[in-house]
Design a protein around this motif. Structure first.
Motif, PDB file in Angstrom:
ATOM      1  N   ARG A  32       0.832  -1.212   0.000  1.00 52.09           N
ATOM      2  CA  ARG A  32       0.000   0.000   0.000  1.00 52.09           C
ATOM      3  C   ARG A  32       0.867   1.263   0.000  1.00 52.09           C
ATOM      4  N   VAL A  67      -5.562  -7.009  -1.871  1.00 53.22           N
ATOM      5  CA  VAL A  67      -5.097  -5.630  -1.740  1.00 53.22           C
ATOM      6  C   VAL A  67      -5.674  -4.779  -2.872  1.00 53.22           C
ATOM      7  N   THR A  99      -2.835   1.550  -4.747  1.00 53.71           N
ATOM      8  CA  THR A  99      -3.858   0.869  -3.947  1.00 53.71           C
ATOM      9  C   THR A  99      -4.921   1.820  -3.432  1.00 53.71           C
ATOM     10  N   ARG A 100      -4.637   3.109  -3.397  1.00 55.12           N
ATOM     11  CA  ARG A 100      -5.610   4.050  -2.842  1.00 55.12           C
ATOM     12  C   ARG A 100      -6.844   4.185  -3.719  1.00 55.12           C
TER      13      ARG A 100
END
Length: 856
Positions: free
Chosen positions: A370, A393, A847-848
């Motif tokens: 992340r 993820v 990942t955001r």
């Protein structure tokens, strides 16, 4: 009693010998044969006794011997030649400055919990550390602006001893840093340079040590400092030692302390490479520093940090990844999330699957992913395994789009090639084999080495391996108080002319060291053939808390004591880099039997191949891409074709018998198929194939170049872009993502239509697909709409599709928009499509926002 004053006594070298200490303090010597021979000449017995440590040898050798060497013209000539080579090496540009221009300070920071550079610096446990050491060596060869960061362990990893029952015992001798090829870093006042790391209600003080590795440096933190409380000094005592609480303390010092260490040294790297998750906390310190120094928010700082972080995962099983209970994270890092402006759950969720289960631990692999935009496994197959393992993820992405690449490992060729083989390569390949080790054309010249020369060179290495094993066995027996009959038997162990198989690696159950022992009667016939002799050398350590692994060692030791196997099967105690060199340089066949797909890469077999040895392996890790069943001659053998089983006992039975079949029907007959000149020419042809096809690909120069081109340079460019003009782009990007996460729930796909109208689809005839999308509070610039199409699997699922961007064709009112694209029909068969809406500037490695995908 504590001393009143401490100091280091340097050896009193005669003036003519003064370059010796400078050479000894640069680990360049450990991969240069002429430099190694120079130190061996000082005192061969002392060289072996002091574990090939030139600094310790110079401190222990008699002054009389030094004076005699200073008068020895041959030795002085040798010394000046080596010193001249080192000076030339350090002052001439390599690949990086010729490609990207010179750099005064490191641009790349490479973090790892262990580094295997040489046996006299025992701060490594196995493959991860040796790979990190080879990475640094190739970074030096290529002149990268790179700096290494780690911990300097007072006791390192354990020394292995076996008791009379064959059970592993662990010894932890203390490292004397002042007699090792490392130097303490001092400040401008000549005092040890110190960095501090915040712990609950106290600070941890760390000294800094430097190891010179050719053109690059490795800096290491040491908590065995008088300023620390007694309970804190052992934080850097043992590699992978202690309980979970000790592990989180070590990893905070490595990650957070490592970033502070680089800053204290005056370095400002742009790219940070986390080699495994142990150093993942470095992202927190990078973000905290940006927030404090530039007034940016957590999310703004995270944009710049994540874009410039690179993360490599090495572990293909969930249990092998560090994860810490919430109470432990809170105990040591609660002050940190306050400084970052985060709440407890927001902080913990950075390292959890979302939504998290109750009391789910904080997983450092998830956290590292992340906090980075570049992720990779260490082989093509491991990349596939990692995409599946960590797909949560990126929960909205198809499996094949999970952004974890497969970048296969390599080995530093010069470190692992035998002196004899290096001489042969010099003669027939020229200097290109070590100056350009990734050049395929250079290695093709190995085909021109005369069969007899190659074979005789390899036979000498096997003879040296057998002599080394006999010495080690005698030392093992003497330590256990064995009788004279056992000691005499050790002198006759193994046959220097027999087909020699090696198995050496960490003793974990999934590596199945005992697979070849599954049918002892059948193995007895293979090893006991007096006309076609075969022998096996085992070596390796089990983790101190891995009792099943220790039991594998005991099983092998017990088997080796049975009468049919006494002279043909041995277990070599205390496996290290020195023993590894003898083995990979001297064996005929390297055996590897992991449970597929649990071997991430494996590098020992690459070292064997570079020396002309052959591999027989389960097609896992690197061997899955190195072995080509259609190539003639082959570079080794594959045990099975990559099948995976649900019944482990059945799998062990199938694969052990497949191994026996290979040995009985191909490997042993081919080795002993000799002509009138006693040369196994078919075998030699396979040796040449292994050298020419594998050596240029599976080396760390190729690997480091791949990291530079695919990760390091793009990451450094991202850093420059996002931090320029007072973080303008980072602020703007963070603001846009905030808008996106706030408004994306209002996005919907209202309809999807095509122009098939009941007609059959045909190859070569495009299908027009239209979609109407309601964007809610977002604009057309905020999103992109894609058609996702491809063949269906056996279950009718679209698992490996191709994305195709759809064009905006009309506005429908109420912020509803029509998109369209022509879908090509290039292949026959069952095909399907769907439509998705994604962030317009979306990168799947982020990942955001990767979860912000709306599927039709």
């Amino acid at each position: 009693m504590r001393p009143l004053r401490t100091f280091t006594v340097e050896p009193a070298l005669p003036e003519k010998l003064s370059p010796l200490l400078e050479i000894a303090r640069n680990l360049w010597w450990c991969w240069r044969g002429e430099a190694l021979e120079l130190f061996r000449r000082l005192d061969p017995q002392l060289w072996e006794q002091l574990y090939h440590n030139p600094v310790a040898v110079l401190g222990a050798i008699s002054q009389d011997r030094l004076q005699r060497l200073a008068r020895d013209e041959g030795f002085i000539s040798h010394l000046l030649r080596v010193y001249s080579q080192l000076e030339y090496y350090l002052t001439n540009d390599g690949w990086w400055p010729k490609t990207y221009g010179p750099s005064d300070k490191p641009i790349i920071a490479y973090f790892c919990a262990e580094f295997g550079l040489t046996e006299c610096l025992p701060i490594y446990s196995g493959g991860l550390g040796v790979l990190a050491g080879d990475h640094l060596k190739s970074a030096s060869e290529m002149d990268l602006p790179l700096v290494g960061a780690s911990l300097l362990y007072q006791q390192g990893y354990f020394r292995q001893r076996l008791n009379a029952d064959g059970w592993q015992l662990e010894l932890y001798p203390r490292n004397d840093f002042h007699n090792m090829p490392v130097e303490q870093v001092n400040d401008d006042n000549g005092q040890p340079l110190m960095v501090t790391v915040d712990f609950p209600n106290r600070q941890i003080h760390c000294h800094i040590w430097r190891a010179r590795v050719g053109r690059v440096d490795l800096y290491m933190l040491d908590t065995n400092v008088p300023a620390n409380a007694v309970e804190d000094r052992p934080i850097t005592a043992q590699l992978y030692g202690g309980d979970q609480e000790m592990r989180i303390r070590q990893e905070i010092v490595l990650g957070i302390g490592g970033v502070r260490m680089l800053k204290a040294l005056g370095f400002e790297p742009k790219t940070y490479h986390m080699n495994e998750g142990h150093s993942a906390f470095l992202s927190l310190e990078r973000i905290r520093m940006l927030m404090a120094e530039h007034g940016v928010s957590f999310h703004e700082a995270r944009e710049a940090v994540a874009a410039s972080n690179v993360f490599t995962t090495h572990t293909p099983v969930p249990a092998g990844n560090d994860a810490f209970a919430p109470w432990l994270v809170e105990k040591y890092l609660s002050h940190y999330w306050t400084q970052l402006g985060l709440g407890k759950d927001e902080f913990l969720n950075l390292g959890r699957n979302l939504p998290p289960a109750a009391d789910e631990p904080m997983n450092l692999t998830i956290f590292a992913m992340r906090m980075s935009r570049s992720h990779n496994g260490v082989s093509h197959l491991h990349g596939q395994v990692s995409r599946k393992l960590w797909s949560k993820v990126w929960p909205s992405l198809p499996l094949d789009e999970v952004p974890i690449k497969g970048l296969v490992n390599g080995v530093h060729t010069l470190t692992w090639i035998s002196h004899d083989m290096a001489t042969l390569y010099d003669r027939y390949l020229g200097p290109g084999w070590y100056e350009k080790p990734a050049d395929i054309e250079v290695w093709q010249a190995a085909q021109h080495i005369p069969d007899e020369e190659l074979w005789r060179t390899h036979e000498r290495r096997r003879e040296r391996l057998v002599a080394f094993v006999r010495r080690r066995l005698q030392q093992q027996l003497e330590r256990r108080g064995a009788g004279q009959s056992e000691l005499r038997a050790a002198e006759e162990a193994l046959d220097p002319e027999a087909l020699t198989i090696g198995f050496a690696r960490r003793f974990a159950t999934y590596k199945r060291a005992n697979l070849i022992l599954a049918d002892l009667e059948r193995l007895k016939h293979i090893l006991g053939d007096g006309e076609r002799r075969v022998q096996i050398i085992f070596a390796g350590k089990a983790h101190p808390r891995d009792n099943p692994g220790k039991d594998l060692i005991r099983q092998i030791v017990h088997t080796s004591r049975e009468e049919p196997f006494r002279t043909s099967l041995v277990f070599l105690e205390d496996y290290d880099m020195n023993a590894a060199r003898y083995m990979v340089q001297g064996v005929d066949v390297w055996l590897n039997t992991p449970l597929r797909p649990m071997e991430a890469s494996g590098t020992s077999g690459m070292k064997v191949a570079a020396n002309g040895g052959l591999n027989v392996s389960i097609p896992d890790g690197w061997w899955a891409e190195a072995y080509d069943p259609t190539a003639v001659p082959a570079v080794g053998w594959s045990i099975g074709a990559g099948e995976e089983y649900e019944d482990l006992d059945y799998q062990n039975s199938v694969e052990s018998h497949a191994l026996y079949d290979l040995l009985e029907k191909d490997i042993v007959p081919r080795f002993y198929d000799r002509g009138s000149d006693n040369l196994p020419r078919q075998w030699v042809a396979m040796m040449k194939a292994a050298i020419t096809r594998l050596a240029p690909t599976f080396n760390t120069n190729r690997m480091v170049r791949d990291y530079c081109e695919q990760f390091y340079v793009p990451a450094a460019n991202h850093w420059d872009e996002l931090t320029s003009d007072e973080f303008t782009q980072a602020r703007e990007l963070s603001g846009w993502k905030h808008k996106l996460t706030s408004e994306f729930d209002s996005v919907s796909i209202e309809s999807v239509k095509d122009n098939m109208d009941g007609q059959d689809a045909r190859v070569g005839r495009d299908i027009r697909v239209d979609a109407v999308v309601a964007l809610g509070g977002l604009s057309t610039e905020d999103v992109r709409v894609e058609l996702y199409y491809g063949k269906l699997d056996d279950d009718g699922q679209l698992t490996r599709g191709t994305p195709l961007r759809m064009e905006h064709t009309a506005e429908q009112g109420d912020n509803r928009h029509r998109y369209a694209v022509d879908m090509p029909c290039d292949h026959s068969g069952m095909t399907g499509y769907t439509v998705r809406v994604m962030p317009g500037r979306h990168s799947s490695d982020d990942t955001r926002v990767s979860s912000l995908i709306r599927w039709a």
